[in-house]
Design an enzyme around this catalytic site. Sequence first.
Site, PDB file in Angstrom:
ATOM      1  N   ASP A   1       1.897   5.019   1.703  1.00  0.00           N
ATOM      2  CA  ASP A   1       2.337   5.004   3.101  1.00  0.00           C
ATOM      3  C   ASP A   1       1.367   5.804   3.984  1.00  0.00           C
ATOM      4  O   ASP A   1       0.933   6.898   3.605  1.00  0.00           O
ATOM      5  CB  ASP A   1       3.737   5.634   3.158  1.00  0.00           C
ATOM      6  CG  ASP A   1       4.397   5.501   4.517  1.00  0.00           C
ATOM      7  OD1 ASP A   1       4.630   4.354   4.937  1.00  0.00           O
ATOM      8  OD2 ASP A   1       4.676   6.531   5.148  1.00  0.00           O
TER       9      ASP A   1
ATOM     10  N   GLU B   1      -6.382   7.455 -16.213  1.00  0.00           N
ATOM     11  CA  GLU B   1      -5.930   8.074 -17.475  1.00  0.00           C
ATOM     12  C   GLU B   1      -4.855   7.239 -18.144  1.00  0.00           C
ATOM     13  O   GLU B   1      -4.510   7.472 -19.302  1.00  0.00           O
ATOM     14  CB  GLU B   1      -5.332   9.463 -17.200  1.00  0.00           C
ATOM     15  CG  GLU B   1      -6.309  10.473 -16.661  1.00  0.00           C
ATOM     16  CD  GLU B   1      -5.566  11.694 -16.122  1.00  0.00           C
ATOM     17  OE1 GLU B   1      -4.352  11.862 -16.413  1.00  0.00           O
ATOM     18  OE2 GLU B   1      -6.203  12.473 -15.389  1.00  0.00           O
TER      19      GLU B   1
HETATM   20  C1  NOJ Z   1       4.960   3.107   7.474  1.00  0.00           C
HETATM   21  C2  NOJ Z   1       6.251   2.571   6.959  1.00  0.00           C
HETATM   22  O1  NOJ Z   1       6.060   1.230   6.560  1.00  0.00           O
HETATM   23  C3  NOJ Z   1       7.259   2.729   8.061  1.00  0.00           C
HETATM   24  O2  NOJ Z   1       8.455   2.056   7.773  1.00  0.00           O
HETATM   25  C4  NOJ Z   1       7.486   4.195   8.302  1.00  0.00           C
HETATM   26  O3  NOJ Z   1       8.337   4.360   9.406  1.00  0.00           O
HETATM   27  C5  NOJ Z   1       6.171   4.916   8.584  1.00  0.00           C
HETATM   28  N1  NOJ Z   1       5.113   4.513   7.713  1.00  0.00           N
HETATM   29  C6  NOJ Z   1       6.348   6.405   8.455  1.00  0.00           C
HETATM   30  O4  NOJ Z   1       6.488   6.738   7.101  1.00  0.00           O
END
Ligand code: NOJ
Length: 565
Positions: free
Chosen positions: A216, A265
């Site tokens: 993310d 690993e």
């Molecule tokens: C991207 C994620 O897909 C989204 O849903 C989220 O709100 C933001 N990153 C923050 O983590």
Amino acid sequence: MTQHLAAPTAPASGTRTDWWRDAVIYQVYPRSFADGNGDGMGDLAGIRARLPYLRDLGVDAVWLSPFYSSPQADAGYDVADYRAIDPMFGDLHDADALLRDAHALGLRVIVDLVPNHSSDQHDWFQRALREGPGSPLRERYHFRPGKGADGELPPNDWESIFGGPAWTRVEDGEWYLHLFAPEQPDFNWEHPAVRDEFRSILRFWLDMGVDGFRVDVAHGLVKAEGLPDLGTHDQLKLLGNDAMPFFDQDGVHEIYRSWRAVLAEYAGNDLGPAGSGGRGQGSGARILVAEAWTPTVERAAAYVRPDEMHQAFNFHYLGTYWDAAELRAVIDESLAAMRPVGAPATWVLSNHDVTRHATRFANPPGLGTQLCTPGDRELGLRRARAATLLMLALPGSAYVYQGEELGLPDVTDLPDEVRQDPSFVRASGQDGFRDGCRVPIPWTVDGPSHGFGAGGSWLPQPAGWGELSVQAQTGDPDSTLELYRRALHVRRTQPGLGAGDSLEWLDAPEGVLAFRREGFVCTANTTGAPVRMPAPGRVLLANTAVEIVDGTTELPADTTAWWAV
Ligand code: NOJ
């Protein structure tokens, strides 16, 4: 006549370490996929029970959006404990059982990792708050004194992606940085403890048997030194187009090189009836996927250099309208950017952050990826089906978001009081929010929450949802679900599909894309009218009926056809 080939169902990727190069990866949004305990919220037991559906659909892997312990300020993208499952989704035994079942069915499982920020309820952050200014725990986040005579102004002019300032002041007067909601404080990735902790978290889940991580905000971890002002308050308009001091800094790449070394690993997992977590095929089979919104595809390619991640989402493709010239340009750019680094291109049309493509394409171009108007639903669905066949014919890996195989539209008329997306609350006045693509999916025609669970659903399902259900569409040769099933099965058996890193464009009438791959041609008519053209071969699959008369076809409006040549 539309012709369909019977396709064997043997898994395409079961014994390969580079399975990810042409994998079709299905995104499960756990809150909204299937509810095993009837509390109205999706969970791991629900997902586990539906794994055979995904195997039969014909995908190679499943990506699970976050299921970790979380106060759910941002639907789980605010993690309080990275090594625990939130009770609303189940527990670690459920996760273990899900992984084993998936592997036994020949499905890989990728989990979401959220390293840019934690929840404000994370133990480190809570201790940092309690211990006050000067505490070493505060150095793991970005705490700063404010500006102004009494420190009453934020330390810089950065704004949250969800609207409002990116800084919140705590009781003792210091401010902390959060690029998203105030409940999501950003980690300080210059701190060695943060780096150590995330390598340890990677190992925890790799030991559990996951096949990879969707990372993310992969472009956000490192901030420009000194956290410089941006100098504008029109920040949201710049996002994704311009260089920003908090995104896509060169320093992030060192982090991913160290993560790649951790993954190396680990051997891959055995799939099939004897599936056993942790052992199996050689290293290189577990993957890192970047969620990196970068100004150009070339910048995205930097994340998938040979010693970094394996794939990056292609948001440039997702943002492209159903238009032949624009699609051709982004396909060419994407393939050209990925080829020199040896990474597969990826393709995606929908996810949990954007309006579903059946609704985007129901509306006129130029409205972006977050809409709140239903548009012409019939047109949108026809284009969406054609767009999916185009995507699945391209070389590389493709992502499918749960419910798109049912042709689901966004739910554009959710009442304000049921909405839970923090960007709805914070960015008032902004069009389009993310709850509309997160409504629990329909499995059955009738019943409480249309088979989502035995109870209700955390977001209300609209009228007509049952007609779009898995039950209603199964066995109907014209349904979107059966189109996806056939497409995924043909893709597994037709050598020209998915694999490789290039395609050969063919001459085609205006508004039509035509390309050749080994033994295979794809034609996509993005116009609203039929187009007469020579039939390149025998129809393998098309989203509307395709007639051939004396070697000529009238490719119908908004139709993609796959041809065996
Ligand atoms: C991207 C994620 O897909 C989204 O849903 C989220 O709100 C933001 N990153 C923050 O983590």
